[in-house]
Design an enzyme around this catalytic site. Sequence first.
Site, PDB file in Angstrom:
ATOM      1  CG  HIS A 220      13.338  24.173 -44.444  1.00 37.45           C
ATOM      2  ND1 HIS A 220      12.963  25.500 -44.518  1.00 37.45           N
ATOM      3  CD2 HIS A 220      12.179  23.455 -44.451  1.00 37.45           C
ATOM      4  CE1 HIS A 220      11.652  25.583 -44.574  1.00 37.45           C
ATOM      5  NE2 HIS A 220      11.146  24.361 -44.544  1.00 37.45           N
ATOM      6  CG  ASP A 257       7.470  24.021 -48.925  1.00 38.99           C
ATOM      7  OD1 ASP A 257       7.525  22.800 -49.108  1.00 38.99           O
ATOM      8  OD2 ASP A 257       7.249  24.532 -47.797  1.00 38.99           O
ATOM      9  CG  HIS A 259       7.087  25.622 -44.116  1.00 32.77           C
ATOM     10  ND1 HIS A 259       6.585  24.401 -44.503  1.00 32.77           N
ATOM     11  CD2 HIS A 259       6.476  25.949 -42.952  1.00 32.77           C
ATOM     12  CE1 HIS A 259       5.706  23.988 -43.607  1.00 32.77           C
ATOM     13  NE2 HIS A 259       5.608  24.912 -42.655  1.00 32.77           N
ATOM     14  CG  ASP A 350       4.199  22.647 -47.494  1.00 31.99           C
ATOM     15  OD1 ASP A 350       4.235  23.267 -48.577  1.00 31.99           O
ATOM     16  OD2 ASP A 350       5.180  22.563 -46.736  1.00 31.99           O
ATOM     17  CE1 TYR A 390       5.726  17.496 -43.916  1.00 34.59           C
ATOM     18  CE2 TYR A 390       4.750  19.638 -44.394  1.00 34.59           C
ATOM     19  CZ  TYR A 390       5.861  18.857 -44.157  1.00 34.59           C
ATOM     20  OH  TYR A 390       7.111  19.414 -44.166  1.00 34.59           O
TER      21      TYR A 390
END
Length: 507
Positions: A220, A257, A259, A350, A390
Amino acid sequence: MEGESKKRQIDNPDPQPPNKRVKTEENEHEEDIPSVLEKEEGGDEKLHDEKVLGTDVATSSAGRDPEGTQLSSYAPPGAGRGYYFMDEWRPVTHEEPLKVGTGTGLVYDERIPMRIKSIYSMLLDKKLAHRCTRVEAREATVDELRTVHSESYRQVVSAIKNLGEMPLKTMERMYDSIYLNKKSGLAARISAGSTVEIVKRVVEGKLRNGVAVVRPPGHHAERHASKGFCFFNNVAIAAKVATDKLGVNRVLILDWDIHHGNGTQHMFEDDKKVLYFSVHRYDHGSFYPGSSDGGPRKVGNKPAEGYNMNVGWNGGGLGDGDYIGLFHQLLLPVAYEFSPQLILISAGFDSARGDPLGGCDISPNGFAHMTHALMGLAQGKVVMVLEGGYNLSAISQSFAACTAVLLGDPPKMLGRVFPSKKALRAMMDTKRYHAPYWMCCTRSASYEQPQFTLPGVNGGLNDDEEEDKDYSGGEDEEEDDEDGEGEEEKQQENVLPSNQVEEEGAD
């Protein structure tokens, strides 16, 4: 005689080219692949102007195929042997292969956050760590960080160690989803430098492949800003060092990922040496980072159009069958066409089963098969770098399963899996926008659910209650708004909630 010759030309205006086979009953089912090379009278080989498997190949500026059809583009005068790829003439040159090493490298540093200790403990419990070659972690150099980040931003991160509690809280509010303590800058430099170090050893042939158990993550992070728990973009820095300093011409970055890796996309959307492929949860642009940048329309900027590929899931619940289907129907065909020399995996877990944020259902064996499928590319030069995740149990088991495959262990059986209609729609959206750039994307996709028998559980979704929709005509469905353009100011409920995620600085 001259009259008879003209008469034969009139009777047969389109004579059969001499190097093209005539169809007979015996060979009528064979593919018609033209012969490119023909012996000249001195024994030398001559390359003819022909379309070979959809690619224009030529050595002159005649610009015509064997049947006399005008080609849309042709070789520049005196260009020699070559071919067209994405409307660009590429001369055929001899490319020295990179040296191939042996062994799987493992980089891990006890000083980086607590989260990754559970991963390392799992590697020890499964007796995988001792089979790896340990690579010493190190901080990234100033020059390495400058490859993708601005100098002013680098100095901001370096100054974190000198800030008190209140200035740290103030800096946190300056960025999106960032948590700080005095050691955050050091951890970020170790994470980036360790990734560069293991990639360097794989490229130089000292290792076959490698895994980087690093934290904080990086995909990110933008050129000039922190975002989403990321400070320096670890994978982007390593890819840029590989192309600029280590002689690598083609790098595939696979980001699985949950995201979208906004930072990595922005850093390479103008670079034809890096193919960025991201599969993530999108939800029409409302899922974090909450932008249409993760949509299928974003294919990269000129002159690198086609080198940015986004597959965005509109909803959760996708599992092994959806990801395995994506690999076989889209990622692997494009990857083999691109022919990378190095593969970097932004490995966020995740999207694993049991993660509180991703809402997806990939099993550890599913991740193992995904990793295994990539090992046939780039001479096996694959480096997996930890990103998000997470659920400590899920990320530890999934990371260990991928590491075992890189060490040479076969993945466990999965059984019969198939992609859901939801996944097929997302794949076809991406295919449509990349059809001008990749030959493997020109074939139309359908929603018939293919089944894959692979070496766990059936990860596909039946979606019986899902409304059928046919994109086979290739027309945009504006009401579906798969990119989420126009919705960026809408729902933000899926942005990473701070109360569900550990503070990176506190790890």
